[in-house]
Design a protein around this motif. Structure first.
Motif, mmCIF file in Angstrom:
data_model
loop_
_atom_site.group_PDB
_atom_site.id
_atom_site.type_symbol
_atom_site.label_atom_id
_atom_site.label_comp_id
_atom_site.label_asym_id
_atom_site.label_seq_id
_atom_site.Cartn_x
_atom_site.Cartn_y
_atom_site.Cartn_z
ATOM 1 N N UNK A 80 -25.485 -6.258 -32.107
ATOM 2 C CA UNK A 80 -24.834 -7.224 -32.808
ATOM 3 C C UNK A 80 -25.272 -8.643 -32.718
ATOM 4 N N UNK A 81 -24.764 -9.604 -33.119
ATOM 5 C CA UNK A 81 -25.153 -11.002 -32.813
ATOM 6 C C UNK A 81 -25.001 -11.303 -31.286
ATOM 7 N N UNK A 82 -24.098 -10.825 -30.642
ATOM 8 C CA UNK A 82 -23.843 -10.964 -29.192
ATOM 9 C C UNK A 82 -23.831 -9.678 -28.628
ATOM 10 N N UNK A 83 -24.807 -8.963 -28.090
ATOM 11 C CA UNK A 83 -24.783 -7.787 -27.236
ATOM 12 C C UNK A 83 -23.881 -7.995 -26.182
ATOM 13 N N UNK A 84 -23.076 -6.528 -26.106
ATOM 14 C CA UNK A 84 -22.156 -6.584 -24.814
ATOM 15 C C UNK A 84 -22.199 -5.366 -24.384
ATOM 16 N N UNK A 107 -12.406 -4.483 -21.325
ATOM 17 C CA UNK A 107 -13.477 -5.497 -20.241
ATOM 18 C C UNK A 107 -14.997 -5.070 -20.904
ATOM 19 N N UNK A 108 -15.731 -6.347 -20.670
ATOM 20 C CA UNK A 108 -17.182 -6.088 -21.218
ATOM 21 C C UNK A 108 -17.692 -7.051 -20.405
ATOM 22 N N UNK A 109 -19.210 -7.041 -20.390
ATOM 23 C CA UNK A 109 -20.087 -7.812 -19.755
ATOM 24 C C UNK A 109 -20.912 -8.243 -20.781
ATOM 25 N N UNK A 110 -20.971 -9.759 -20.907
ATOM 26 C CA UNK A 110 -22.177 -10.357 -21.673
ATOM 27 C C UNK A 110 -22.885 -11.320 -21.033
#
Length: 204
Positions: free
Chosen positions: A74-78, A85-88
């Motif tokens: 996507x436009x902002x990989x995560x 919870x996620x890391x970006x």
């Protein structure tokens, strides 16, 4: 007087729209290439983090399905650890940001450019979530166990009251020694009175 016309009598200051459109498209294409490259760079860094945690993922107990462990496009990989919870990557494309969505809003668990520090933080988070799940399951088991009747109470269900009364031993009652002495003396007194009455009637 200067001649402001070009060849074939066409003014030199006339702009060609098709040329302008072509230039805009070229500029947008160049910007898009830059954006795609940056996006790919973010995904590569997140994939590197996922590789660092591959051994941790393999040790998660079977049946524990609360974790995701997946890098989304996507436009902002995560890099999703679980559903909340996620890391970006930060704006500098070098700093990892570990975020978590809660009922009080989004909170930052850790922000660092060191991949090892982020991997350690995610590992600690996974361990805490596993312990929380075990405690929740233990609490559910205790609640069900307390709600169940005792084995003795369950065994008496369906037994008629008379049968329970026969099966149960009669309560033991103790007799005080004073009552025995009083009864003995009372018997002697009654016997003496009877004898005196009998003699009075026959002698008199």
């Amino acid at each position: 007087m200067n001649d402001a016309s070009g060849r074939n009598g066409t003014p030199s200051n006339v702009r060609n729209l098709s040329d302008a459109i072509r230039k805009v498209r070229v500029a947008e294409s160049e910007r898009t290439d830059v954006v795609v490259e940056l996006r790919e760079a973010e995904r590569v860094r997140l994939d590197m983090l996922a590789d660092e945690l591959r051994g941790v993922f393999a040790e998660v107990p079977e049946g524990d399905e609360q974790f995701v462990f997946q890098v989304s496009a996507g436009t902002q990989p995560r890099f999703w650890v679980d559903m909340t919870s996620f890391v970006m990557m930060a704006r500098d494309r070098r700093t990892y940001r570990f975020l978590k969505d809660t009922r009080f809003g989004r909170t930052v668990i850790l922000e660092t450019a060191n991949i090892d520090d982020m991997a350690d933080c995610v590992t600690q988070y996974v361990a805490e979530r596993i312990i929380e799940r075990e405690r929740a399951l233990e609490g559910d088991w205790l609640a069900r166990r307390i709600a169940q009747p005792e084995p003795a109470a369950r065994s008496e269900r369906g037994v008629p009251p008379l049968a329970r009364a026969v099966a149960e031993p009669a309560p033991h009652t103790s007799i005080h020694p004073g009552w025995i002495v009083s009864a003995f003396l009372g018997g002697i007194l009654v016997g003496a009175i009877v004898l005196l009455g009998y003699a009075w009637v026959h002698v008199g």
